[in-house]
Design an enzyme around this catalytic site. Structure first.
Site, PDB file in Angstrom:
ATOM      1  N   ARG A 180      30.559 -51.853 -17.271  1.00  0.00           N
ATOM      2  CA  ARG A 180      31.535 -53.357 -17.669  1.00  0.00           C
ATOM      3  C   ARG A 180      32.173 -53.892 -17.122  1.00  0.00           C
ATOM      4  NH1 ARG A 180      31.493 -51.033 -22.665  1.00  0.00           N
ATOM      5  NH2 ARG A 180      33.927 -50.910 -22.525  1.00  0.00           N
ATOM      6  N   HIS A 233      37.143 -44.644 -22.293  1.00  0.00           N
ATOM      7  CA  HIS A 233      37.620 -45.754 -22.851  1.00  0.00           C
ATOM      8  C   HIS A 233      38.387 -45.733 -24.408  1.00  0.00           C
ATOM      9  CE1 HIS A 233      36.612 -49.018 -20.478  1.00  0.00           C
ATOM     10  NE2 HIS A 233      34.861 -48.827 -20.873  1.00  0.00           N
ATOM     11  N   ASP A 256      30.739 -44.593 -24.201  1.00  0.00           N
ATOM     12  CA  ASP A 256      30.326 -44.446 -22.697  1.00  0.00           C
ATOM     13  C   ASP A 256      31.637 -44.189 -21.485  1.00  0.00           C
ATOM     14  OD1 ASP A 256      31.558 -46.848 -24.063  1.00  0.00           O
ATOM     15  OD2 ASP A 256      31.240 -48.001 -22.521  1.00  0.00           O
ATOM     16  N   GLU A 257      30.764 -45.138 -20.424  1.00  0.00           N
ATOM     17  CA  GLU A 257      31.677 -44.800 -18.787  1.00  0.00           C
ATOM     18  C   GLU A 257      33.169 -44.082 -19.608  1.00  0.00           C
ATOM     19  OE1 GLU A 257      31.495 -49.422 -17.837  1.00  0.00           O
ATOM     20  OE2 GLU A 257      33.224 -48.595 -18.747  1.00  0.00           O
ATOM     21  N   VAL A 258      32.835 -42.693 -19.523  1.00  0.00           N
ATOM     22  CA  VAL A 258      33.699 -41.769 -19.684  1.00  0.00           C
ATOM     23  C   VAL A 258      34.327 -40.946 -18.203  1.00  0.00           C
ATOM     24  CG1 VAL A 258      34.056 -39.612 -20.639  1.00  0.00           C
ATOM     25  CG2 VAL A 258      32.300 -40.536 -21.102  1.00  0.00           C
TER      26      VAL A 258
END
Length: 559
Positions: A57, A170, A226-228
């Site tokens: 993202r 996040h 998400d996006e760890v």
């Protein structure tokens, strides 16, 4: 009687032949676009081993939008109508520029009119956490009464409310606090939880419980995940992988399983969603073994205008093989074209939705996996620490175009007319991202004023500061520093300078008032600091020095 039986048999044979013939014609002329099952879909891979992941993202693709493949025009209706049973959730990202409830009251009926049937509410620090969690609250957080009012307003507009709580990555709004810094995966970074510290799950249970306590009517919850970033880099994670001969993917799944198992135990019938980007890198065997497919649905997100639908097909096939029963998609109507983007590019987001419609059209290729719905994401920040993206009123034309494209199976002239009628515009120029007319939707005044800032503020100030020869010749930085100027020469440009300054100051006062009717003071100040003051402040300084030096009546230069 025998003749009648024979006649009936002949009619029956004729009917059977017609059914067979129609089936053959449908087969021969079926749409040429299909999502083929990938040959390698069942092969397990390492967590970081799979190529072709979607863009993160924070770094959206920036290739120019192209027309859909196979000769399909933007206005051509797809054979698959998306208006049946699937959910269409509009994402409200409240980690920046959270609207006042009074504005949501105006917006919700419009969302419903445009084709939405739900909202995905990402509260972050805007939720009224209490007790030990009160630290997480923004000074402008909604009250408990506000949260209830939001749900009531949504119900009046027939919008399902789905809360989103980040449970792995996040989570900067949590881990930025000293109280919770010991829960970071990597001590320096506030992005991701350490899944091995018992306090992590205890904290998440408390957060989820408080949120769900205020959303008893919701049938879905989104757990983020998400996006760890940096997962596996902390010492606890390294020790765990060494002791258990495990990998980052298994470690990730273990934490997700804990979260969804807790939700399933506490809230019977509640269905969980999660972003899918981390799942893309995990093999089918590991996904099956984890058992999460029975408790959560992946939400595939791709925000580029021209993404590869075949690549989506590979992920869809993988999730079908992994045992998931339902799947969601996620598009974007704003917040993915730059971390400080102020104006929404309409064509970019329309093309993204046309690409998703092609994927929707091909879903019958996967009969074991039901498409549950699509989330139209509207990111307000790329993360908790980044600048604001486009404000919601600025992006409502994009949202209208995207929702109506999904609801009508394409963006036809009829669809465009519905958008214009709903928003009160006379015309819409997709490539120029411009709408003609005053607009008659909630926040239309802000839309128009931000357009003026975006298109004219910088240009008008630069013209005065850098292109006005009289200013450069008789009122240079040197003159201003030494308070040295001739009123006769200064007055040759002074009236124009003061008018431009006064016009913009008057404009900004009106803009501030409009923003304050929609947003809390922190958002108003931040947006003006980011988008107005960098250009207007130099003009203000110039006017201040002009007025000061005029009053000196042409005295000698200050040493």
């Amino acid at each position: 009687m025998a003749f009648q039986r024979s006649h009936k048999l002949n009619l029956l044979r004729l009917a059977v032949l017609l059914v067979v013939a129609l089936a053959g014609i449908k087969f021969l002329f079926r749409d040429s676009f299909t999502l083929e099952l990938p040959k390698a879909a069942g092969r397990d891979g390492g967590f970081w081993g799979a190529a072709g992941d979607g863009p993160p993202r924070a770094q959206p693709r920036s290739r120019p939008p192209e027309l859909p493949a196979a000769g399909r025009r933007p206005g051509q209706r797809l054979s698959k109508d998306f208006s049946g049973t699937q959910m269409r959730l509009v994402h409200l990202d409240l980690k920046g520029a959270a609207p006042r409830v009074s504005y949501l009251e105006q917006v919700f009926p419009l969302l419903s009119q445009l084709g939405a049937n739900g909202i995905l509410v990402e509260y972050e620090d805007m939720f009224p956490f209490k007790g030990e969690l009160e630290t997480l609250r923004s000074p402008y957080a909604y009250s408990e009464e506000d949260v209830e009012r939001i749900q009531q307003l949504a119900e009046l507009s027939k919008l399902e409310v789905v809360p989103l709580v980040q449970t792995f990555g996040h989570v900067e709004f949590i881990l930025k606090h000293e109280k919770y810094q010991h829960l970071r995966e990597v001590e320096r970074f506030p992005n991701s939880f350490n899944p091995h510290v018992p306090d992590t799950l205890a904290l998440l249970k408390s957060v989820l419980s408080q949120v769900m306590e205020k959303h008893r009517r919701s049938t879905w919850i989104h757990i983020g995940a998400d996006e760890v970033f940096h997962l596996g880099e902390g010492m606890d994670s390294k020790n765990w992988m060494s002791r258990n001969k495990g990998d980052v993917g298994t470690m990730y799944l273990n934490h997700v399983k804990e979260v969804v198992s807790f939700l399933a135990a506490q809230h019977r019938g509640l269905r969980a969603l999660m972003w899918d980007d981390m799942l893309r890198k995990i093999g089918v065997g590991a996904l099956r073994e984890s058992g999460i497919a029975k408790r959560v649905s992946p939400v595939l997100w791709f925000y580029a205008p021209d993404f590869d639908a075949q690549q989506i097909g590979q992920f869809v096939a993988k999730y079908a093989e992994s045992g998931f029963e339902t799947v969601w998609f996620a598009s974007a109507f704003k917040g993915t074209t730059g971390p400080a983007q102020a104006w929404t590019p309409l064509s970019h987001h329309l093309q993204n939705h046309l690409s998703w419609l092609k994927v929707v059209e091909a879903m019958p290729r996967f009969p074991s996996l039901r498409l549950q719905g699509i989330v139209l994401t509207g990111w307000q920040r790329y993360d908790h620490y980044s600048a604001l993206c486009e404000l919601l009123p600025v992006s409502i034309p994009s949202l209208a175009v995207c929702l109506q494209t999904l609801a009508n199976g394409g963006f036809t002239e009829e669809t465009k007319r519905k958008v214009l009628d709903a928003l009160g515009f006379q015309s819409i120029q997709l490539e120029q991202s411009r709408c003609e007319g005053n607009g008659a939707f909630p926040g239309a005044e802000v839309y128009r004023m931000v357009e003026q800032v975006n298109n004219h503020l910088k240009e008008s100030v630069v013209k005065v500061l850098e292109e006005e020869s009289a200013v450069k010749g008789w009122f240079s930085p040197y003159h201003r520093k030494h308070q040295f100027g001739n009123p006769r020469n200064m007055e040759s440009f002074g009236s124009r300078l003061l008018k431009i300054h006064d016009d913009w100051e008057s404009f900004v006062r009106t803009l501030r008032s409009q923003l304050e009717s929609i947003y809390f003071p922190d958002t108003v100040e931040e947006w003006l600091e980011e988008n107005v003051n960098p250009y207007l402040d130099p003009l203000r300084d110039l006017v201040r020095d002009y007025r000061a030096i005029i009053r000196l009546n042409a005295r000698p230069k200050v040493p």
